[in-house]
Design a protein around this motif. Structure first.
Motif, PDB file in Angstrom:
ATOM      1  N   ARG A   1      21.218 -21.589  14.099  1.00  0.00           N
ATOM      2  CA  ARG A   1      22.123 -21.250  12.994  1.00  0.00           C
ATOM      3  C   ARG A   1      23.033 -22.450  12.704  1.00  0.00           C
ATOM      4  O   ARG A   1      23.488 -23.119  13.621  1.00  0.00           O
ATOM      5  N   LEU A   2      23.293 -22.672  11.423  1.00  0.00           N
ATOM      6  CA  LEU A   2      24.159 -23.783  11.027  1.00  0.00           C
ATOM      7  C   LEU A   2      25.633 -23.380  11.034  1.00  0.00           C
ATOM      8  O   LEU A   2      26.506 -24.228  11.057  1.00  0.00           O
ATOM      9  N   TRP A   3      25.894 -22.086  10.970  1.00  0.00           N
ATOM     10  CA  TRP A   3      27.250 -21.576  11.058  1.00  0.00           C
ATOM     11  C   TRP A   3      27.195 -20.218  11.742  1.00  0.00           C
ATOM     12  O   TRP A   3      26.164 -19.563  11.771  1.00  0.00           O
ATOM     13  N   SER A   4      28.319 -19.809  12.308  1.00  0.00           N
ATOM     14  CA  SER A   4      28.325 -18.599  13.129  1.00  0.00           C
ATOM     15  C   SER A   4      28.602 -17.319  12.342  1.00  0.00           C
ATOM     16  O   SER A   4      28.257 -16.239  12.806  1.00  0.00           O
ATOM     17  N   ASP A   5      29.220 -17.416  11.199  1.00  0.00           N
ATOM     18  CA  ASP A   5      29.517 -16.209  10.422  1.00  0.00           C
ATOM     19  C   ASP A   5      28.236 -15.492  10.023  1.00  0.00           C
ATOM     20  O   ASP A   5      27.275 -16.138   9.568  1.00  0.00           O
TER      21      ASP A   5
ATOM     22  N   ALA B   1      21.392 -18.291   7.866  1.00  0.00           N
ATOM     23  CA  ALA B   1      22.098 -19.490   8.343  1.00  0.00           C
ATOM     24  C   ALA B   1      21.248 -20.385   9.234  1.00  0.00           C
ATOM     25  O   ALA B   1      21.726 -21.415   9.700  1.00  0.00           O
ATOM     26  N   GLU B   2      19.994 -20.010   9.482  1.00  0.00           N
ATOM     27  CA  GLU B   2      19.143 -20.843  10.330  1.00  0.00           C
ATOM     28  C   GLU B   2      18.679 -22.079   9.574  1.00  0.00           C
ATOM     29  O   GLU B   2      18.437 -22.025   8.370  1.00  0.00           O
TER      30      GLU B   2
ATOM     31  N   THR C   1      24.313 -27.814   0.262  1.00  0.00           N
ATOM     32  CA  THR C   1      23.386 -27.267   1.252  1.00  0.00           C
ATOM     33  C   THR C   1      22.900 -28.379   2.168  1.00  0.00           C
ATOM     34  O   THR C   1      22.846 -28.200   3.388  1.00  0.00           O
TER      35      THR C   1
ATOM     36  N   SER D   1      25.220 -29.284   5.076  1.00  0.00           N
ATOM     37  CA  SER D   1      25.151 -28.407   6.249  1.00  0.00           C
ATOM     38  C   SER D   1      23.960 -28.760   7.118  1.00  0.00           C
ATOM     39  O   SER D   1      24.065 -28.850   8.339  1.00  0.00           O
TER      40      SER D   1
ATOM     41  N   HIS E   1      24.395 -32.270   8.734  1.00  0.00           N
ATOM     42  CA  HIS E   1      25.392 -32.261   9.797  1.00  0.00           C
ATOM     43  C   HIS E   1      24.769 -31.826  11.121  1.00  0.00           C
ATOM     44  O   HIS E   1      24.987 -32.450  12.160  1.00  0.00           O
ATOM     45  N   VAL E   2      23.965 -30.765  11.094  1.00  0.00           N
ATOM     46  CA  VAL E   2      23.329 -30.285  12.318  1.00  0.00           C
ATOM     47  C   VAL E   2      22.363 -31.333  12.860  1.00  0.00           C
ATOM     48  O   VAL E   2      22.357 -31.621  14.053  1.00  0.00           O
TER      49      VAL E   2
END
Length: 175
Positions: free
Chosen positions: A40-44, A55-56, A160, A163, A166-167
């Protein structure tokens, strides 16, 4: 009346900016280690109307490509279908969730074909095509020009890509 292409400098500049954004996404896709493609790129958690995988990494990459492709087509969302093997249906809906995550190879093939579509369409863009009205739910009943849609599209992609990039960057070079 003969259809005339938009001024060459503008079309070329528009393509170059899209090409750079697509290159960013490709670089992030290629740099992402295989073991992180399903991270996931973010936890929300996503809103309930979105698939849980929203978010994956693989899904966010697909999301960027599918919306780029849709907006380049200028079609209403209900008339658009991404190429096989990508799931058909309303984009980003639980109903259109694929049976399995897409591979990096599948996503890269989609990226390559969408890059070519973008290049071809933008460099051949005419004044009449640029002025053609299009409408999407977010435009709230107010048609916008195809050209304005492409400027919106250009803003959506880098957000997009940022994100995704960044990962890829932080997982390869932590700290």
């Amino acid at each position: 009346m003969t259809e005339h292409p938009m001024e060459t400098t503008f079309r070329t500049a528009l393509w170059r900016q899209f090409g750079a954004a697509i290159d960013m996404l490709e670089n992030a896709l290629l740099a992402c280690p295989a073991e992180l493609v399903r991270e996931r790129l973010w936890s929300d958690p996503p809103p309930p109307e979105f698939p849980p995988q929203f978010a994956e990494f693989w899904y966010v990459t697909f999301h960027a490509l599918a919306w780029l492709d849709l907006y380049l087509s200028g079609l209403p969302e209900e008339e658009f279908a991404p190429p096989a093997p990508f799931a058909e249906g309303m984009l980003d809906s639980v109903e259109a969730l694929p049976e399995r995550p897409y591979t990096r190879e599948e996503l890269r093939a989609y990226l390559v074909s969408t890059r070519q579509k973008c290049h071809t369409q933008l460099l051949a863009l005419t004044d009449a095509q640029a002025r053609r009205p299009v409408e999407y739910p977010w435009s709230e009943g107010q048609p916008i020009s195809y050209l304005e849609l492409q400027l919106y599209n250009l803003r959506h992609g880098p957000r997009t890509c940022g994100s995704v990039e960044h990962v890829s960057r932080t997982t390869r070079h932590p700290g």
